[in-house]
Enzyme design. Structure first.
Site, PDB file in Angstrom:
ATOM      1  N   HIS A   1     -47.904 -42.268  53.220  1.00 27.44           N
ATOM      2  CA  HIS A   1     -47.639 -42.306  51.770  1.00 27.44           C
ATOM      3  C   HIS A   1     -47.057 -40.834  51.565  1.00 27.44           C
ATOM      4  O   HIS A   1     -47.509 -40.001  52.255  1.00 27.44           O
ATOM      5  CB  HIS A   1     -49.283 -41.892  50.970  1.00 27.44           C
ATOM      6  CG  HIS A   1     -50.380 -43.188  51.325  1.00 27.44           C
ATOM      7  ND1 HIS A   1     -51.253 -43.468  51.627  1.00 27.44           N
ATOM      8  CD2 HIS A   1     -49.419 -44.294  50.606  1.00 27.44           C
ATOM      9  CE1 HIS A   1     -51.479 -44.984  50.781  1.00 27.44           C
ATOM     10  NE2 HIS A   1     -50.540 -45.505  50.764  1.00 27.44           N
ATOM     11  N   ALA A   2     -45.765 -40.966  51.002  1.00 26.04           N
ATOM     12  CA  ALA A   2     -44.828 -40.233  50.836  1.00 26.04           C
ATOM     13  C   ALA A   2     -45.131 -38.729  50.366  1.00 26.04           C
ATOM     14  O   ALA A   2     -44.837 -37.969  50.960  1.00 26.04           O
ATOM     15  CB  ALA A   2     -43.361 -40.707  50.240  1.00 26.04           C
TER      16      ALA A   2
ATOM     17  N   GLU B   1     -47.865 -37.450  50.223  1.00 30.00           N
ATOM     18  CA  GLU B   1     -48.945 -35.872  50.944  1.00 30.00           C
ATOM     19  C   GLU B   1     -48.436 -35.549  51.843  1.00 30.00           C
ATOM     20  O   GLU B   1     -48.553 -36.091  52.727  1.00 30.00           O
ATOM     21  CB  GLU B   1     -49.916 -37.681  51.601  1.00 30.00           C
ATOM     22  CG  GLU B   1     -50.437 -38.536  50.877  1.00 30.00           C
ATOM     23  CD  GLU B   1     -51.350 -39.407  50.751  1.00 30.00           C
ATOM     24  OE1 GLU B   1     -51.599 -40.022  52.129  1.00 30.00           O
ATOM     25  OE2 GLU B   1     -51.914 -40.717  50.345  1.00 30.00           O
TER      26      GLU B   1
ATOM     27  N   ARG C   1     -45.128 -42.530  45.895  1.00 33.04           N
ATOM     28  CA  ARG C   1     -45.514 -42.915  47.080  1.00 33.04           C
ATOM     29  C   ARG C   1     -45.587 -44.328  48.467  1.00 33.04           C
ATOM     30  O   ARG C   1     -46.069 -43.930  49.711  1.00 33.04           O
ATOM     31  CB  ARG C   1     -47.491 -43.506  46.874  1.00 33.04           C
ATOM     32  CG  ARG C   1     -48.035 -44.233  47.589  1.00 33.04           C
ATOM     33  CD  ARG C   1     -49.361 -44.134  46.390  1.00 33.04           C
ATOM     34  NE  ARG C   1     -50.130 -45.557  46.740  1.00 33.04           N
ATOM     35  CZ  ARG C   1     -51.030 -45.152  47.652  1.00 33.04           C
ATOM     36  NH1 ARG C   1     -51.809 -43.715  47.757  1.00 33.04           N
ATOM     37  NH2 ARG C   1     -52.333 -45.973  48.303  1.00 33.04           N
TER      38      ARG C   1
ATOM     39  N   HIS D   1     -54.077 -38.628  55.698  1.00 29.98           N
ATOM     40  CA  HIS D   1     -53.584 -39.125  54.381  1.00 29.98           C
ATOM     41  C   HIS D   1     -53.922 -37.550  54.076  1.00 29.98           C
ATOM     42  O   HIS D   1     -54.305 -36.815  54.404  1.00 29.98           O
ATOM     43  CB  HIS D   1     -54.398 -40.345  54.040  1.00 29.98           C
ATOM     44  CG  HIS D   1     -53.919 -41.364  54.176  1.00 29.98           C
ATOM     45  ND1 HIS D   1     -52.584 -42.207  53.478  1.00 29.98           N
ATOM     46  CD2 HIS D   1     -53.789 -41.847  55.803  1.00 29.98           C
ATOM     47  CE1 HIS D   1     -52.356 -43.407  54.193  1.00 29.98           C
ATOM     48  NE2 HIS D   1     -52.710 -42.970  56.039  1.00 29.98           N
TER      49      HIS D   1
ATOM     50  N   GLU E   1     -58.559 -38.623  55.032  1.00 24.41           N
ATOM     51  CA  GLU E   1     -58.178 -37.645  54.080  1.00 24.41           C
ATOM     52  C   GLU E   1     -57.842 -35.994  54.134  1.00 24.41           C
ATOM     53  O   GLU E   1     -58.924 -35.632  53.562  1.00 24.41           O
ATOM     54  CB  GLU E   1     -58.766 -38.298  52.807  1.00 24.41           C
ATOM     55  CG  GLU E   1     -58.670 -39.830  52.673  1.00 24.41           C
ATOM     56  CD  GLU E   1     -57.139 -40.270  51.787  1.00 24.41           C
ATOM     57  OE1 GLU E   1     -56.768 -39.626  51.619  1.00 24.41           O
ATOM     58  OE2 GLU E   1     -57.564 -41.010  52.154  1.00 24.41           O
TER      59      GLU E   1
HETATM   60 ZN    ZN Z   1     -52.629 -42.306  51.661  1.00 22.71          ZN
END
Ligand code: ZN
Length: 419
Positions: free
Chosen positions: A179-180, A182, A234, A305, A380
């Site tokens: 995801h861009a 992050e 994203r 992420h 995360e």
């Molecule tokens: Zn993500």
């Protein structure tokens, strides 16, 4: 009147067509916590309507949800939440100011850079790739790098390999930057590589018994776009058939395992757009092929992420757990404990569905369900929403320090049980 009509028509066109750059002046992130099933259901519906940018998704009663609304959208969102009886607080008071501050800090750090790579600021795609190249040149007995594909916009994707032993050693596959927005993800992945290479003498036993296959930025086009155009982008940057000109697919809904079954959207304008078909995105196909290439030896898959501070394992497509979930849970608990000891950051451990929400088409589900990699995890990273995706660069090093300790628990476990 005519000019007013013209302005209104122009505004409508601006909102409905193309992809106008968002104005974050006065935008806020609101945190709302659903207290019953009907509030939760309503928030899920709102998410799927694709009007607001949900920074975290509604998953369960009692679990807070962060929603970004522009200054223009705020009054309606606040009224909607109040009408539902949903308590909310303003979590980030002015996203525009936060973005401006972070841009200034980034520019200052770039101006003061002592070397081509550091962990005091976030780095562009080419800089990260050049750094990996330099490691492979400097330590040919330990590292190697290989071109393994090309992104939609033509950027070369590279696989970095770390380890001094034979190809038959047990392997750990690591990726980041799916995801861009992050940014902390590639920063922490490169931090981990740097620690292992810099202290290669200390870790020589591990490095001789386990191979690491690393791709720190697997959505290079989106990542670059988040630097040049839209910090909060994203998805990937592929063209879609969208009449409104919306671009990109959510790479973490694009993998061919129970694809599109739940928690994904078929609307190309949605941040959760799963794509026209599984593996429509070339970047995800490139990573898939590398995992398949080494799958016989891969024992762990870690995908990084942000944010929320979670250590998650499959499944995401169902609330059922894998048969061996106790193995995954216990290793993750040990990793979370080691991580906690560094800076006292608490990471919650559990299955994607139980901790987060049902979401099919994720890379971690595919790695376990199709490639057969037993220990498949999504991390995360920091924080818990204070800055959300706009995490200050001053948090890169502490994030790297703590994540490294958690990472080492997994790496040592793989060495001790499979080499
Ligand atoms: Zn993500």
């Amino acid at each position: 009147m005519r000019s007013l009509a013209f302005v209104v028509a122009f505004l409508l066109v601006g909102v409905s067509y193309g992809e106008p750059r968002k104005d974050y002046a006065g935008a806020q992130v609101l945190r709302a916590t659903p207290e019953n099933e009907s509030q939760l259901h309503y928030l899920r519906g709102l998410l799927m309507k694709n009007v607001y940018d949900f920074w975290t998704e509604p998953g369960a009663v009692g679990r807070p949800v962060d929603i970004l609304a522009t200054a223009f959208q705020l009054p309606v969102l606040k009224k909607t939440l109040a009408r539902l009886g949903l308590d909310f607080s303003v979590h980030i008071g002015n996203v525009g100011d936060l973005l401006k501050e972070s841009r200034i800090a980034q520019e200052r750090a770039e101006a003061h850079r002592q070397s081509s790579m550091d962990w005091n600021s976030y780095h562009r795609y080419d800089g990260i790739m050049a750094w990996l190249e330099s490691l492979a040149t400097e330590y040919p007995d330990l590292c190697s790098i290989e071109d393994v594909g090309t992104s939609y916009e033509g950027r070369t994707m590279k696989l970095f390999r770390l380890g001094s032993g034979p190809d038959t050693n047990p392997g750990i596959f690591v990726d980041g930057g799916l995801h861009a927005r992050e940014w902390i993800s590639p920063a922490v992945v490169t931090y981990i590589i740097n620690e292992l290479v810099r202290d290669r003498v200390i870790y020589s036993d591990l490095l001789s018994k386990v191979n690491f296959y690393v791709m720190p930025v697997i959505n290079p086009d989106g990542y670059e776009y988040s630097f040049t155009d839209e910090r909060l982008w994203r998805k990937t940057r592929s063209d879609t058939d969208s009449a409104r000109g919306c671009k990109g697919v959510d790479g973490n809904r694009n993998w061919a395992f129970h694809w599109m079954e739940v928690g994904a959207s078929d609307d190309p304008c949605s941040n959760l757009y799963a794509g026209p078909e599984a593996f429509s995105e070339v970047e995800m196909r490139v990573v898939r092929d590398q995992i398949l290439r080494f799958k016989d030896n891969l024992k762990a898959y870690l995908t990084f992420h942000s944010y929320s501070q979670l250590l998650l394992y499959p499944w995401g497509y169902t609330s059922d757990l894998p048969e061996d979930w106790r193995d995954l849970d216990s290793l993750a608990q040990d990793a979370a404990d080691a991580l906690f000891r560094v800076h006292h950051k608490h990471y919650k451990v559990g299955s994607v569905t139980h901790v987060l929400y049902e979401a099919a088409g994720g890379s971690d589900d595919w790695a376990k369900g199709v490639a057969g990699v037993k220990y498949s995890y999504t991390l995360e990273l920091r924080d818990k929403g204070h800055y959300g995706f706009v995490l200050p660069a001053t948090e890169i090093i502490p994030s790297g320090e703590e994540t490294f300790e958690g990472f080492m628990v997994v790496a040592n476990f793989i060495r001790d049980h499979y080499s």
